[in-house]
Write an enzyme that holds these catalytic residues in place. Structure first.
Site, PDB file in Angstrom:
ATOM      1  N   ALA A 106      35.229  30.314  47.688  1.00 54.23           N
ATOM      2  CA  ALA A 106      36.286  29.772  46.835  1.00 54.23           C
ATOM      3  C   ALA A 106      36.354  28.247  46.905  1.00 54.23           C
ATOM      4  CB  ALA A 106      37.631  30.361  47.246  1.00 54.23           C
ATOM      5  N   LYS A 132      47.640  51.630  32.219  1.00 56.69           N
ATOM      6  CA  LYS A 132      46.370  50.903  32.365  1.00 56.69           C
ATOM      7  C   LYS A 132      45.679  50.752  31.010  1.00 56.69           C
ATOM      8  CE  LYS A 132      45.844  52.801  37.035  1.00 56.69           C
ATOM      9  NZ  LYS A 132      45.305  53.971  37.772  1.00 56.69           N
TER      10      LYS A 132
END
EC number: 1.1.1.3
Lengths: 430, 430
Positions: free
Chosen positions: A34, A207
């Site tokens: 990251a 979903k």
């Protein structure tokens, strides 16, 4: 290295605990990937005393999750409280309102309030990310939002509820009936004590509406999802399907056409030639059909602490990298307000199963109803009586408009020949 | 809306043409998703006069691809020339050297020179993206680099060459031999006139080394990939595998352990319980096993103009959105220099097939070699003679170290009992 991304975590249940354990285990690698560390700074949960297997004392403990937002130096709030409204929604609104980024695994909240929250995130120029809300650890939101971004997506569909797929797979493998397997799954902790959100298709509908919005650039329309679950699937249906070369799967299916947005959660017959037929157990899998890429499949664990934490932290890594954009892949105001599609004209093949009284003339009555409604029959199977004494008649139709099937079933409604409500499943093309 | 992302396109073959057609067809939607338009400004290709089905006159035509970099106002060069070195590499170096971003589908170039190019991109703070280099339209680089970024990835493996999977599937479906299907595939254009890059595993090795580097945070090490292709797979092998509950697939397999980086392309026996067994035709599929997410599967079309263009344009959308980081998910200088793993200690089950001369004592000789090398036999099948008069003996071993299998085969090398080189396939665990 830039300064850490600082996280406040609301909720330390299965997923919240997973996030802490994941960051403990993989933190160094994540920092390399990251470009900066991801640090949990403050946490809030119901029970401070509970043993979660890790040391809580290193985090600031905040009793009221709504207070997390006011903790100094927080970049992101991770909402793992759950529930479509109530404390979760209050926290989400407060977070974005305070100009902090929000990561959530809360499918119900996003299905109901995603558009409002996306507008708030865009206004504050912060991230709103919810990869974990759909298909657990499977990076399918990223797959649609970014991986397939070059495509007009014609349809998105898949196995979105692991509990249902676990039950259907086990019914198939063991030839046992729904209620039987459900009790066992509950005893093992694979199904909730109140399983209706899962087995009636509501969870999959949440979903599906999120996926459809991202895939089609349409405003989320959870209220338009027609959802049926798997309560009425019998072991005999699965056996008939198998004899015909199909497996029964609860699918969420959405497509976008000129006539509007189609969204349905329903048991389907999936041919063995289709990859979804081979998805067993609690695995989730999503197919997207793009006009240039063709058929893409994303598959993996749909639930559990590890997979869900993996998706939550993937979102955090995106934020740490500064790689995030509008939550629905395009600005909320650019999402089209699509009407719900009329399903009557949809053409397809269908599976219909009737529990009938064992007497003369019943088959003729069913056949006549089909004929009068214009439903052409490809095959009809009658099998011996069930434990209750009823006889099962299973029909596979040729390709017909759904309107015709509806008409045929209306003609038969209330007939004394029927011992129960008919079962209707859609057949997926190969 | 911000100003368009301006593209120079080098190569207008299948993929280059696909990129132009995709941007023509989906440009408006892409602009909504990317927040800005993506515009091809200049193109370079070998033959200006060729009919490609679209109007070239709207683009600046540049004869020498190396000159594309000097075209004013270019943000990104898309390299679709191909070849690991030569003009493609010269263009890539010039592009990054001039501080422009580079998108490429060139797996050979990235496998050989990816690290150098990543360093150049990082130094210039521009993008180097190559989603289309692995598994065509399947966003698997994004899946590893971002979707699975929270995980220590233990292994990555899959079906990376569509031509081989097409041939193996067809051999299986039709019971025909390799050479026969290859000729047919060449006639239909599914296999190259010189198919060795595909069928000897070189193409899959290129892709595997790229995936391994991203998955494990290791420096790319294409030279360490041990690659065997499918030339020596017989229809009889596929039939034996089927009888045992397996399908034969050419897999690229990589894992990273304390003993180094393991990378191999080889035919494998895949059990029917594994999703890769159900991947047929020219489809590609990649599995990544993460320590929190478990098993992720990404599947789709591995080649073709549409899918490959989809991946190229997905990279362009990332660049248009400003969502890109180091090409290998972490800075090139953070990638570990891992030695190649010693494969001798790897434990697994194995399939060995011998073409033997039909005479007394041959089975005893093979069995003795296995015994002396410590290879324990789970099953042995001897089938009737081939067209050439040889007899086939197929063995499945219990779990043994690879070193033992190597020793057994060394003992048998040069034996007059053998009519050809033995076939060795690894068996994937269920």
């Amino acid at each position: 290295m830039t300064k850490p991304l600082r996280i406040a975590l609301a909720g330390l249940g299965t997923v919240g605990g997973g996030v802490v354990r994941l960051l403990d285990a993989n933190g160094e690698l994540i920092a390399r990937r990251a470009g900066r560390a991801i640090e949990v700074v403050a946490v809030s949960a119901r029970d401070r005393g509970k043993d979660r297997g890790f040391d809580l004392s290193r985090f600031a403990w905040i009793d009221d999750p709504a207070e997390l937002v006011r903790h100094p130096d927080i970049d992101v709030v991770v909402e793992l409280v759950g529930g479509s409204d109530g404390p979760a929604l209050a926290l989400a609104r407060a977070t974005l309102g305070a100009g902090k980024s929000l990561v959530t695994a809360n499918k119900a909240m996003i299905a109901h309030h995603g558009l409002e929250l996306a507008r708030a995130a865009e206004a504050a120029q912060v991230a709103l990310k919810f990869e974990a809300a759909v298909a657990g650890g499977v990076p399918v939101i990223k797959g649609l939002r970014e991986g397939a971004a070059a495509n007009v997506i014609g349809s998105v569909y898949g196995i979105l509820n692991g509990t249902c797929n676990f039950i259907l797979s086990k019914m198939e493998a063991e030839g046992r009936d729904f209620a039987d397997i459900l009790s066992e799954a509950q005893a093992l902790g694979y199904a909730e004590a109140d399983p209706s959100f899962d087995i009636d298709g509501v969870d999959a509908a949440h979903k599906l509406s999120i996926l459809a919005s991202i895939a089609f650039g349409a405003q989320p329309a959870f209220g338009d999802v027609a959802a049926t679950g798997i309560r009425h699937v019998m072991a005999a249906d699965i056996a008939e399907a198998a004899a015909l070369g199909y497996r029964v799967r609860l699918l969420g299916v959405a497509d976008a056409g000129p006539h509007g947005l189609f969204q349905r959660v329903h048991p389907h017959l999936v041919p063995l030639s289709h990859p979804l037929a081979h998805v067993v157990g609690s695995t989730n899998a999503v197919v997207a059909e793009g006009n240039f890429v063709g058929r893409l499949l994303f598959q993996g664990a749909g639930a559990g602490d590890g997979p869900t934490a993996s998706a939550v932290v993937a979102d955090l890594i995106d934020i740490a990298r500064g790689e995030f954009g509008p939550p629905y892949a395009m600005p909320a105001d650019a999402l089209a307000d699509q009407p719900a599609a009329d399903t009557g004209e949809r053409r397809g093949r269908h599976y219909l199963r009737f529990e009938v009284v064992d007497k003369v003339g019943v088959l003729a009555e069913i056949a006549a109803a089909m004929r009068d409604a214009g439903v052409s029959i490809e095959s009809l199977m009658q099998r011996g009586a069930t434990a209750g004494g009823a006889v099962l008649v299973a029909i596979v139709t040729h390709e017909v408009p759904e309107r015709s099937v509806t008409h045929a079933l209306e003609k038969l409604r209330g007939s004394p020949s029927l011992a129960g409500a008919p079962m209707w499943m859609h057949i997926v093309a190969g």
